[in-house]
Design a protein around this motif. Sequence first.
Motif, PDB file in Angstrom:
ATOM      1  N   GLU A 217       0.827  -1.211   0.000  1.00  0.00           N
ATOM      2  CA  GLU A 217       0.000   0.000   0.000  1.00  0.00           C
ATOM      3  C   GLU A 217       0.861   1.261   0.000  1.00  0.00           C
ATOM      4  O   GLU A 217       0.599   2.210  -0.731  1.00  0.00           O
ATOM      5  CB  GLU A 217      -0.918   0.009   1.219  1.00  0.00           C
ATOM      6  N   LEU A 218       1.882   1.280   0.840  1.00  0.00           N
ATOM      7  CA  LEU A 218       2.752   2.456   0.945  1.00  0.00           C
ATOM      8  C   LEU A 218       3.514   2.697  -0.358  1.00  0.00           C
ATOM      9  O   LEU A 218       3.714   3.850  -0.765  1.00  0.00           O
ATOM     10  CB  LEU A 218       3.726   2.290   2.107  1.00  0.00           C
ATOM     11  N   LYS A 219       3.934   1.619  -1.042  1.00  0.00           N
ATOM     12  CA  LYS A 219       4.615   1.770  -2.323  1.00  0.00           C
ATOM     13  C   LYS A 219       3.678   2.380  -3.357  1.00  0.00           C
ATOM     14  O   LYS A 219       4.063   3.257  -4.139  1.00  0.00           O
ATOM     15  CB  LYS A 219       5.123   0.407  -2.812  1.00  0.00           C
ATOM     16  N   ARG A 220       2.425   1.922  -3.368  1.00  0.00           N
ATOM     17  CA  ARG A 220       1.451   2.462  -4.317  1.00  0.00           C
ATOM     18  C   ARG A 220       1.179   3.942  -4.048  1.00  0.00           C
ATOM     19  O   ARG A 220       1.051   4.752  -4.962  1.00  0.00           O
ATOM     20  CB  ARG A 220       0.148   1.675  -4.232  1.00  0.00           C
ATOM     21  N   MET A 221       1.097   4.308  -2.762  1.00  0.00           N
ATOM     22  CA  MET A 221       0.822   5.689  -2.404  1.00  0.00           C
ATOM     23  C   MET A 221       1.970   6.624  -2.762  1.00  0.00           C
ATOM     24  O   MET A 221       1.752   7.815  -3.011  1.00  0.00           O
ATOM     25  CB  MET A 221       0.545   5.774  -0.893  1.00  0.00           C
ATOM     26  N   SER A 222       3.196   6.084  -2.799  1.00  0.00           N
ATOM     27  CA  SER A 222       4.357   6.934  -3.082  1.00  0.00           C
ATOM     28  C   SER A 222       4.573   7.162  -4.561  1.00  0.00           C
ATOM     29  O   SER A 222       5.386   7.989  -4.972  1.00  0.00           O
ATOM     30  CB  SER A 222       5.630   6.307  -2.483  1.00  0.00           C
ATOM     31  N   LYS A 223       3.851   6.416  -5.414  1.00  0.00           N
ATOM     32  CA  LYS A 223       4.028   6.572  -6.875  1.00  0.00           C
ATOM     33  C   LYS A 223       3.281   7.789  -7.380  1.00  0.00           C
ATOM     34  O   LYS A 223       2.262   8.180  -6.856  1.00  0.00           O
ATOM     35  CB  LYS A 223       3.544   5.310  -7.596  1.00  0.00           C
TER      36      LYS A 223
END
Length: 223
Positions: A217-223
């Motif tokens: 989730e955090l990786k997706r939010m940082s994109k």
Amino acid sequence: MEKIKDISTYLTINTKILVNVLSGNYRGIYDSRIEDIHNDKMKITIPSQKGIPFPLSPGSKLEVSFITPMGRFSFNSEVIGRTRENIPLLEIVYPEFLRRQELRRFFRVEARLKIKFRTIDYIEKDGAPEMIKKEYDGIIKDISGGGIRLTSDIQLEQGQAIELDMSEAIGTKFDIIARVVHIYNNDDKSEVGVEFITIKETDRDKIIKYVFQRQIELKRMSK
């Protein structure tokens, strides 16, 4: 991140895995297990969540991950078919290499989860120790399979034992006993590092699964 081509050393039958479905109708993270391994393919149990199986279609893209004392491993794969032996299975592509991420014992992610906890103290009554428990609310700021970072309105002491109600994260109530191992400076709240002392491995597995999901989730939010 290290690439490993000697796959057979780490990827073995009966390994519990998490399957992150990247395409198709059932995107999400599911539990599975490796049942058989061949040169160009593997057989895994039908990915499931809370006991409900999800029979993925051929062509579904996957990221598969698992954890061992040697680190967290992952690889990309694809569903190539379905088969049935004693139980229904999926056939997936055998990877060319594994990615390994070193763990500081357990990988840790940021979170903001409500938690209830009980302090455990003893007083002497009639010449014998009596256990006294008091319940408080708090917030989990980060979490791993080995412990949490906890903020609350009360001051906790180094080495203090507490019981944790982690219903919001993994659905377990006061089954985990922990102790305070670090005190952080925080003017507004009490903030401590907590290490799990008594925890069922099934509960630890649930926490690790939550950590993996949160990381994605955090990786997706940082994109």
